[in-house]
Design an enzyme around this catalytic site. Structure first.
Site, PDB file in Angstrom:
ATOM      1  N   GLU A  94      -2.651   8.104   0.874  1.00  0.00           N
ATOM      2  CA  GLU A  94      -2.207   9.065  -0.377  1.00  0.00           C
ATOM      3  C   GLU A  94      -1.998   8.157  -1.624  1.00  0.00           C
ATOM      4  O   GLU A  94      -1.737   7.081  -1.601  1.00  0.00           O
ATOM      5  CB  GLU A  94      -0.741   9.685  -0.353  1.00  0.00           C
ATOM      6  CG  GLU A  94      -0.748  10.503   0.954  1.00  0.00           C
ATOM      7  CD  GLU A  94      -1.515  11.784   0.762  1.00  0.00           C
ATOM      8  OE1 GLU A  94      -1.673  12.270  -0.459  1.00  0.00           O
ATOM      9  OE2 GLU A  94      -2.017  12.542   1.812  1.00  0.00           O
ATOM     10  N   ASP A 121      -0.766  -3.608 -11.654  1.00  0.00           N
ATOM     11  CA  ASP A 121      -1.611  -3.568 -13.249  1.00  0.00           C
ATOM     12  C   ASP A 121      -0.734  -3.391 -14.156  1.00  0.00           C
ATOM     13  O   ASP A 121       0.262  -2.798 -14.082  1.00  0.00           O
ATOM     14  CB  ASP A 121      -2.792  -2.423 -13.022  1.00  0.00           C
ATOM     15  CG  ASP A 121      -3.914  -3.014 -13.890  1.00  0.00           C
ATOM     16  OD1 ASP A 121      -3.984  -4.078 -14.323  1.00  0.00           O
ATOM     17  OD2 ASP A 121      -4.761  -1.930 -14.370  1.00  0.00           O
ATOM     18  N   GLY A 122      -1.224  -4.006 -15.263  1.00  0.00           N
ATOM     19  CA  GLY A 122      -0.400  -3.814 -16.796  1.00  0.00           C
ATOM     20  C   GLY A 122       0.052  -4.961 -17.298  1.00  0.00           C
ATOM     21  O   GLY A 122       0.937  -4.702 -18.351  1.00  0.00           O
ATOM     22  N   ASN A 123       0.289  -6.177 -16.641  1.00  0.00           N
ATOM     23  CA  ASN A 123       0.732  -7.163 -17.327  1.00  0.00           C
ATOM     24  C   ASN A 123       0.492  -7.719 -18.528  1.00  0.00           C
ATOM     25  O   ASN A 123       1.242  -7.819 -19.402  1.00  0.00           O
ATOM     26  CB  ASN A 123       0.531  -8.256 -16.386  1.00  0.00           C
ATOM     27  CG  ASN A 123       1.167  -8.215 -14.767  1.00  0.00           C
ATOM     28  OD1 ASN A 123       1.839  -7.333 -14.742  1.00  0.00           O
ATOM     29  ND2 ASN A 123       0.916  -9.127 -14.032  1.00  0.00           N
ATOM     30  N   GLY A 124      -0.759  -7.521 -18.617  1.00  0.00           N
ATOM     31  CA  GLY A 124      -1.290  -8.073 -20.133  1.00  0.00           C
ATOM     32  C   GLY A 124      -0.828  -6.968 -21.013  1.00  0.00           C
ATOM     33  O   GLY A 124      -0.598  -7.300 -22.240  1.00  0.00           O
ATOM     34  N   ARG A 125      -1.011  -5.867 -20.848  1.00  0.00           N
ATOM     35  CA  ARG A 125      -0.676  -4.831 -21.888  1.00  0.00           C
ATOM     36  C   ARG A 125       0.667  -4.620 -22.304  1.00  0.00           C
ATOM     37  O   ARG A 125       1.344  -4.517 -23.332  1.00  0.00           O
ATOM     38  CB  ARG A 125      -1.237  -3.475 -21.570  1.00  0.00           C
ATOM     39  CG  ARG A 125      -2.680  -2.927 -21.958  1.00  0.00           C
ATOM     40  CD  ARG A 125      -3.284  -1.971 -21.187  1.00  0.00           C
ATOM     41  NE  ARG A 125      -3.192  -2.270 -19.756  1.00  0.00           N
ATOM     42  CZ  ARG A 125      -3.450  -1.512 -18.616  1.00  0.00           C
ATOM     43  NH1 ARG A 125      -3.387  -0.303 -19.012  1.00  0.00           N
ATOM     44  NH2 ARG A 125      -3.714  -1.768 -17.368  1.00  0.00           N
ATOM     45  N   LEU A 169      -9.516   1.927  -7.843  1.00  0.00           N
ATOM     46  CA  LEU A 169      -9.410   1.100  -6.661  1.00  0.00           C
ATOM     47  C   LEU A 169      -9.721  -0.369  -6.922  1.00  0.00           C
ATOM     48  O   LEU A 169      -9.249  -1.259  -6.510  1.00  0.00           O
ATOM     49  CB  LEU A 169      -9.920   1.679  -5.553  1.00  0.00           C
ATOM     50  CG  LEU A 169      -9.440   2.828  -4.995  1.00  0.00           C
ATOM     51  CD1 LEU A 169     -10.234   3.567  -3.507  1.00  0.00           C
ATOM     52  CD2 LEU A 169      -8.005   2.935  -4.803  1.00  0.00           C
ATOM     53  N   SER A 170     -10.571  -0.771  -7.774  1.00  0.00           N
ATOM     54  CA  SER A 170     -10.951  -1.883  -8.239  1.00  0.00           C
ATOM     55  C   SER A 170     -10.921  -2.907  -6.993  1.00  0.00           C
ATOM     56  O   SER A 170     -10.717  -4.109  -7.061  1.00  0.00           O
ATOM     57  CB  SER A 170      -9.920  -2.490  -9.243  1.00  0.00           C
ATOM     58  OG  SER A 170      -9.524  -1.675 -10.386  1.00  0.00           O
ATOM     59  N   HIS A 194       2.756 -11.711 -17.040  1.00  0.00           N
ATOM     60  CA  HIS A 194       2.357 -12.095 -15.604  1.00  0.00           C
ATOM     61  C   HIS A 194       3.619 -12.732 -15.020  1.00  0.00           C
ATOM     62  O   HIS A 194       3.945 -12.447 -14.045  1.00  0.00           O
ATOM     63  CB  HIS A 194       1.223 -13.262 -15.770  1.00  0.00           C
ATOM     64  CG  HIS A 194      -0.167 -12.495 -15.991  1.00  0.00           C
ATOM     65  ND1 HIS A 194      -0.636 -11.406 -15.470  1.00  0.00           N
ATOM     66  CD2 HIS A 194      -1.206 -13.313 -16.739  1.00  0.00           C
ATOM     67  CE1 HIS A 194      -1.659 -11.160 -15.897  1.00  0.00           C
ATOM     68  NE2 HIS A 194      -2.203 -12.160 -16.565  1.00  0.00           N
ATOM     69  N   LEU A 253       9.871  -6.816   7.118  1.00  0.00           N
ATOM     70  CA  LEU A 253       8.899  -6.455   6.404  1.00  0.00           C
ATOM     71  C   LEU A 253       7.715  -7.404   6.544  1.00  0.00           C
ATOM     72  O   LEU A 253       8.152  -8.737   6.525  1.00  0.00           O
ATOM     73  CB  LEU A 253       9.240  -6.309   4.748  1.00  0.00           C
ATOM     74  CG  LEU A 253       8.099  -6.143   3.903  1.00  0.00           C
ATOM     75  CD1 LEU A 253       7.562  -4.494   4.060  1.00  0.00           C
ATOM     76  CD2 LEU A 253       8.655  -6.383   2.518  1.00  0.00           C
ATOM     77  N   ARG A 284      -0.717   2.598  -7.682  1.00  0.00           N
ATOM     78  CA  ARG A 284      -1.317   1.789  -9.001  1.00  0.00           C
ATOM     79  C   ARG A 284      -0.569   1.788 -10.266  1.00  0.00           C
ATOM     80  O   ARG A 284      -0.229   3.103 -10.708  1.00  0.00           O
ATOM     81  CB  ARG A 284      -2.986   2.087  -9.076  1.00  0.00           C
ATOM     82  CG  ARG A 284      -3.519   1.151 -10.226  1.00  0.00           C
ATOM     83  CD  ARG A 284      -4.805   1.116 -10.450  1.00  0.00           C
ATOM     84  NE  ARG A 284      -5.353  -0.031 -11.370  1.00  0.00           N
ATOM     85  CZ  ARG A 284      -6.374  -0.397 -11.321  1.00  0.00           C
ATOM     86  NH1 ARG A 284      -7.006  -0.299 -10.293  1.00  0.00           N
ATOM     87  NH2 ARG A 284      -6.735  -1.471 -12.100  1.00  0.00           N
TER      88      ARG A 284
HETATM   89  C1  IPE Z   1      -6.878  -4.971 -10.466  1.00  0.00           C
HETATM   90  O1  IPE Z   1      -6.482  -5.133 -11.936  1.00  0.00           O
HETATM   91  C2  IPE Z   1      -6.631  -6.302  -9.816  1.00  0.00           C
HETATM   92  C3  IPE Z   1      -5.078  -6.662  -9.816  1.00  0.00           C
HETATM   93  C4  IPE Z   1      -4.190  -5.838 -10.066  1.00  0.00           C
HETATM   94  C5  IPE Z   1      -4.751  -7.963  -9.184  1.00  0.00           C
HETATM   95  P1  IPE Z   1      -7.750  -5.244 -12.957  1.00  0.00           P
HETATM   96  O2  IPE Z   1      -6.791  -5.079 -14.291  1.00  0.00           O
HETATM   97  O3  IPE Z   1      -8.300  -6.604 -12.710  1.00  0.00           O
HETATM   98  O4  IPE Z   1      -8.643  -4.275 -12.612  1.00  0.00           O
HETATM   99  P2  IPE Z   1      -9.645  -3.560 -13.699  1.00  0.00           P
HETATM  100  O5  IPE Z   1     -10.665  -4.720 -14.186  1.00  0.00           O
HETATM  101  O6  IPE Z   1      -9.120  -2.818 -14.774  1.00  0.00           O
HETATM  102  O7  IPE Z   1     -10.553  -2.440 -12.616  1.00  0.00           O
HETATM  103  C1  IPE Z   2      -2.436  -7.354 -13.518  1.00  0.00           C
HETATM  104  O1  IPE Z   2      -2.468  -7.170 -14.579  1.00  0.00           O
HETATM  105  C2  IPE Z   2      -2.597  -8.703 -13.242  1.00  0.00           C
HETATM  106  C3  IPE Z   2      -3.923  -9.227 -12.823  1.00  0.00           C
HETATM  107  C4  IPE Z   2      -5.147  -8.399 -12.522  1.00  0.00           C
HETATM  108  C5  IPE Z   2      -3.868 -10.615 -12.210  1.00  0.00           C
HETATM  109  P1  IPE Z   2      -3.498  -7.351 -15.961  1.00  0.00           P
HETATM  110  O2  IPE Z   2      -3.389  -8.797 -16.350  1.00  0.00           O
HETATM  111  O3  IPE Z   2      -5.071  -6.695 -15.409  1.00  0.00           O
HETATM  112  O4  IPE Z   2      -2.904  -6.562 -17.014  1.00  0.00           O
HETATM  113  P2  IPE Z   2      -3.875  -5.572 -18.135  1.00  0.00           P
HETATM  114  O5  IPE Z   2      -4.633  -4.541 -17.103  1.00  0.00           O
HETATM  115  O6  IPE Z   2      -4.689  -6.537 -18.910  1.00  0.00           O
HETATM  116  O7  IPE Z   2      -2.812  -4.989 -18.918  1.00  0.00           O
HETATM  117 MG    MG Z   3      -5.565  -4.792 -15.539  1.00  0.00          MG
END
Ligand code: IPE
Ligand code: IPE
Ligand code: MG
Length: 250
Positions: free
Chosen positions: A192, A8-12, A180-181, A25, A119, A173
């Site tokens: 853990e 998570d966190g690609n967008g930010r 856990l989404s 991404h 792996l 995460r």
């Molecule tokens: C969870 O991330 C899904 C993936 C990392 C692929 P999200 O960014 O979609 O999760 P929420 O919406 O913040 O819970």
């Molecule tokens: C996770 O990064 C990748 C996917 C869910 C596909 P996000 O796209 O959720 O990045 P944020 O949470 O907006 O930073």
């Molecule tokens: Mg996200």
């Protein structure tokens, strides 16, 4: 050992650099390579990566289609590298909503890497844990008399897991969120949990090793007492060498 990662966190990551989310991404795909190589060097048997949740279809169409293109390209480009690193790739999640060209790339990558032994890299695309659990339960029909193994096998079938992966030992995460989404809810029963503020595109071998180090310091109890506490209790319960002096006189 089975490690699972919610990437998570690609967008930010991208927004902080004044760039479009797509750039995050794209950099995230490079971090997948780093994570895979670090997992191979650490001798981890299974790595499951959350790439796209079933709820991610609710994102803008442009973001969804660029992610799908990225997955297709990743699978094409990385197949060779996975073969070199002896990595077996298995995509888990629903396949009935994926584009035909992505499906072809998935099947090709899985077929070519199927003898990888170093792996098993499982990539979760259009994945929903709740969907899998419900579909697996439905596929078993009458649940009376069904074992936990039956449900696990059915879960593997509905999520297209070609290799039985077993429970998750460590769930990481990234992206400074602690939830856990809808990821591997069944398999994470005793996982853990490790949360880091690192945004996924910055993930590398060092972050991975820090998570593994934290895991190594955890004490997994699975409902039992900690060994030291158990020994204390056993000592207290054992009859002492010297018989207790009679305190009540006749
Ligand atoms: C969870 O991330 C899904 C993936 C990392 C692929 P999200 O960014 O979609 O999760 P929420 O919406 O913040 O819970
Ligand atoms: C996770 O990064 C990748 C996917 C869910 C596909 P996000 O796209 O959720 O990045 P944020 O949470 O907006 O930073
Ligand atoms: Mg996200």
């Amino acid at each position: 050992m089975h490690v699972a990662i919610i990437m998570d966190g690609n967008g930010r990551w991208a927004l902080r650099r004044g760039r479009a989310r797509g750039a995050g991404h794209a950099h995230g795909a490079r971090a997948v390579r780093a994570a895979t190589e670090a997992a191979v060097s650490a001798g981890i048997e299974t790595l499951t990566l959350y790439a796209f949740s079933s709820d991610n279809w609710a994102r803008p169409a442009g973001e969804v289609s660029s992610l799908m293109r990225l997955f297709r390209r990743y699978l094409k480009v990385e197949t060779k590298r996975c073969l070199l690193n002896d990595v077996r790739v298995n995509v888990i999640g629903r396949r009935d909503r994926l584009d035909f060209s992505l499906l072809r790339a998935i099947e090709r990558c899985e077929r070519l890497t199927q003898s990888g032994r170093a792996l098993t890299l499982r990539i979760a695309i259009d994945y929903s844990s709740r969907y899998n659990i419900l579909a697996a339960a439905r596929s078993l029909g009458d649940l009376r008399g069904r074992s936990e193994q039956d449900l696990s096998k059915a879960l593997d079938v509905v999520s297209h897991s070609a290799v039985e992966a077993g429970p998750v030992d460590l769930l990481i995460r990234t992206g400074a969120e602690q939830r856990l989404s809808d990821f591997l809810l069944w398999e994470c029963a005793y996982a853990e949990l490790y949360f880091t503020d690192c945004m996924w595109p910055d993930f590398d071998g060092d972050v991975f090793r820090r998570a593994l180090g934290a895991y190594a310091r955890r004490e997994r109890r699975f409902g039992r007492l900690a060994p030291a506490v158990g020994e204390e209790c056993a000592k207290a319960a054992a009859p002492s060498a010297a018989p207790l002096r009679e305190t009540v006189s006749a």
